[in-house]
Write a protein that holds these residues in place. Sequence first.
Motif, PDB file in Angstrom:
ATOM      1  N   GLU A  31       1.183  -1.069  -0.156  1.00 40.90           N
ATOM      2  CA  GLU A  31      -0.254  -0.041   0.197  1.00 40.90           C
ATOM      3  C   GLU A  31       0.606   1.154   0.155  1.00 40.90           C
ATOM      4  N   PRO A  32       0.326   2.308  -0.912  1.00 38.41           N
ATOM      5  CA  PRO A  32       1.225   3.562  -1.008  1.00 38.41           C
ATOM      6  C   PRO A  32       1.046   3.652   0.286  1.00 38.41           C
ATOM      7  N   GLY A 325       9.124   0.894   6.489  1.00 39.77           N
ATOM      8  CA  GLY A 325       7.697   0.534   6.156  1.00 39.77           C
ATOM      9  C   GLY A 325       6.287   0.204   6.017  1.00 39.77           C
ATOM     10  N   ASP A 326       6.242   0.415   7.131  1.00 38.69           N
ATOM     11  CA  ASP A 326       5.253  -0.810   6.898  1.00 38.69           C
ATOM     12  C   ASP A 326       4.474   0.464   8.312  1.00 38.69           C
ATOM     13  N   LEU A 327       3.424   1.078   8.249  1.00 35.25           N
ATOM     14  CA  LEU A 327       3.212   2.309   9.287  1.00 35.25           C
ATOM     15  C   LEU A 327       1.736   1.564  10.068  1.00 35.25           C
ATOM     16  N   SER A 328       1.593   1.034   9.654  1.00 33.07           N
ATOM     17  CA  SER A 328       0.152  -0.168  10.531  1.00 33.07           C
ATOM     18  C   SER A 328       0.479  -0.019  11.925  1.00 33.07           C
ATOM     19  N   ARG A 334       4.782   6.471  15.884  1.00 32.04           N
ATOM     20  CA  ARG A 334       4.693   7.340  16.138  1.00 32.04           C
ATOM     21  C   ARG A 334       6.361   8.168  16.988  1.00 32.04           C
ATOM     22  N   ASP A 335       7.551   6.813  17.238  1.00 35.07           N
ATOM     23  CA  ASP A 335       8.466   6.650  17.936  1.00 35.07           C
ATOM     24  C   ASP A 335       9.738   6.994  17.111  1.00 35.07           C
TER      25      ASP A 335
END
Lengths: 395, 308, 338
Positions: A31-32, A325-328, A334-335
């Motif tokens: 996912e972009p 690359g994993d924003l889940s 945040r860290d």
Amino acid sequence: MKKNKHLLPMLMAGAMALSAGFASPALQAAEPVKIGMITTLSGGGASLGIDIRDGFMLGLKMKDGKLGGVETQVIEVDDARKVENAKQIATRMIKQDDVDIVTGIVWSNLAMAVVPSVTRAGKFYISPNAGPSALAGKKCHENYFNVAWQNDNLHEAAGQYVTDKGLKNVYLMAPNYPAGKDAIAGFKRFYKGNVAGEVYTKLGQVDYAAELANLRAAKPDAVYFFLPGGMGINFVKQYSQAGLSADTPLFGPAFSFDEGILKAVGDAAIGVYNTSQWNKDIDNAANTSFVEAFKEAYGRNPSLYASQGYDAALLIDSAITSVGGDLSDDDKFRDALRKAEFDSVRGNFKFGSNQHPIQDIYVRVVHKDGDTVTNKIVSKVFTAHQDAYATECKL
Amino acid sequence: MLTIELFFEQSLNGLQQGVMLFLMAAGLTLVFGIMHLINLAHGSLYMIGAYVAASVTQASDSFTLGILAALVAAGLTGMLLEFSALRRLYNRDHLDQVLATFGMILFFNELVKILWGPQALFLSTPEFLSGTLEFIPGAPYPSYRLFIIGAGLVVALLLRHLIIHTRVGMLIRAGATHREMVGALGVNIDELYTIVFGLGAMLAGLAGALAGPMLAVEVGMGEKILILTFVVIIIGGIGSVRGALVGALLVGMVDTYGRAFLPTIMRELLDPASADTVAASMSSVAIYVLMAVVLIWKPRGLFQAYGS
Amino acid sequence: MFLSKIIGSDASFRTKIVTLLGLLILFAVPLLANLFNEPFLVDIASRILIYALVAVSLDLILGYGGMVSFGHGAFLGLGAYVVGILTHHSYEGTAVAFLPGDWQGTTQAFVQWPLAMILSGLLALIIGALSLRTSGVYFIMITLAFAQMLYFFMISIPTYGGEDGLNIWERSEIPLLDLYDAKSFYFICLVLLLLCLWCCSRIVKSRFGMVLRGCRQNEVRMKALGYPVYRYKLMAFVLSGMIAGLAGALLANHTEFVGPGLMHWTRSGEIMIMVILGGMGSLIGPVLGSATLLMMEEVLAGLTEHWMIFLGPMLVLIVLFARKGLYGLLIGKGTDNG
């Protein structure tokens, strides 16, 4: 209301029946990252928004369109400097486009309205310009990061610098609105001398003849003013025409002495001192390549705002890289943002406890370099300066 | 502290602001009074004047050329607008005119932004006007502001001469009252209107060009002065050039005195913090209060136009 | 034909079709939003309804009474500030400033919204009483002046945020309904708009409305006939201010924010443009105008940052070629006052 209650379930049922035929969007493999950029591109103050946008897009371009190695989609919408528009765009970005990060807002009042709804929806907001005191203090939020400054910072530096210079009788001027009063309060926080006069002018004022006559009559040692945008251009031009610049030095924040504004003010600004966290002559590799690339891409000198937009892109890039690359996972991301592991164009940069910058602040003087009127750094006023509201923030 | 010198200097400032407003108001009130057209785009003509003056001055190094170019550009733009769209609106409701000319504001603002970019333009005072003159002891006054006062007064006299003593002026006066009669006498009314509109546009362009060296030449500069101009012609009485002059000077003076003296007065009455806020708010609304008071006292403004 | 019996005579045929179609679309918005998987449509539509409400309120005095108020933003803004201020104090647990006692505000819509209407009505009473001494262009400018005074006043009082405005941390509360739900909110706006349209259509057809329209056409004659013209006009002005105040209360909930920008003259101008664009002197017109202007903004701004260069000439063309506004274009004849 009765009508409504009957209708609603009916319509809902109908809608559901109809939409059942449409498949839900298929999950995509990689996912972009979606970034919503709400900024001012039309009407008054558009040049600031355009600079922020251009700086940000340059940052993205230099990462080949992939922040942190992930395909990045920027949804860019003009807020026309209207709170309502900004709010509506933000709602759409959250509800419909499902962006991961929102950024871009230029003005404090727009930020005050938009940021809480963004953070409440669980999205991240990275501020490339506005830093109102409430968001730095009592109303700070774990998903809100400011990569520019807290609004008072540059004024505080000016107060310190004027005091260091031994000026004891300073005349103060700002528009009659909250940011104007904050500016004067910020200045006074570090200024130890006498206030020769304190004047609040009309927002958007064009002519300053009356104020200048009073100012001259008060015989101050120096003048500190905060008049953003066109107001500053008007004031500086008229200040010089009134023949005041020869005897009474003028101090201001960087906002009124930006590259674009200096082009419009010309020689009238020469000799004015202004405080800034950035200048194009700060000597570090990140800044040099930024200034070069910006000039090449857009054919003009980068401004303060452009540098902030650029840093915002770099900050996001560093955080995405850090989480692979994993924003889940919001906490991880945040860290990663908090660490601010990027090479800021202004050199030293880290976040304080309230996620606002701790950074150096310089004083610049306007001078003539060949044919162009531009800024050069005179000295550093603050090293690793933090804003005054961090203690009020419970993060 | 209020001294005689300061009072005199502030009065000059008020006069200068008034003269500037008059240049804008004269054109607007003529068009309004004679063609019965509310032209919101008058501010756009002012902006065009300033932009063209800035560009031409920068290219040619001559402020005089800049002013001339601004006059031509604003005049031509005005006549083009009149010819292509506005003349169809003379007999229409005022509201249609408001909508159409508002559309023009949006168009011109964006056009200027596309042509010149979003940044403000540079236009400085010509060399011989950049200094100050110290004819009030202890208060050197900018020569450029004196120049504006002079230029404005000259324009006012020329306009007076034009309206009272020339054939065009006679037609303007006649056209305002008896449109059909003037037409029946073989005068081309359409042409006359185009000329009047062009004249008003040139005055706006002149105001823009003259304001350029003092102000930020930027998109949206027209709207800021537009509302003030409307206030002026309303106070003066629509259609009356004399009224526009009186109204402009009144607004200039009230605004300047308000900004100059209210802070001091308020500090005598209140604690400093609230005094500053109250004074700033009061001076911001001073001209609107002035207009409201004038209209409550004289519902049709101070002076009657030729027509009504 | 059977069909024509239902919809009535040919003269009003198109009017009815247009009205019916409009209603159908309004009720179908949430459905369409689901259908096209564009949930955000409901939010835009709510905003359109709210602006339609204030445009209708302006049309009541502008289209029917010939009173061109260039300061309608003042009433919209005041209504919004009432909600903003009461919520602010309720949220912060502080007493309402400028009031004796220690009332800490409320978030109950049944208190907030009527109060917004009453205060806006009072403001309209004061402004109207002074402004109605003038007429024509002078009236336009004096109403503008009052709105500007209020604008600068709100900018400079720090208690309620000045230019920064006030965030509304909680939307108004209505028992059994959740205003945070976009669809509920939409239907509340819709019901209120329809209610207002129904009331206004009754009003303009009543004796009061006839006198008002008479004033627009020939005030002197109405005076000569012995009607207390000033009082009638003032009543209409107050009514209009109250509706605008209600719209303000809704808008505050929709934006979750109030600021002085609502009172600025450009906002009043936009409201006026909605009315003219849609077709004044017809109650449906302003609704059309609001929808058209906001949708054009929405669509054009999405296409290019230079969208105003298209919007401007479009407005000019509409004036030149659709003389009775969009509504007139749709129903193919002049509006009620035509």
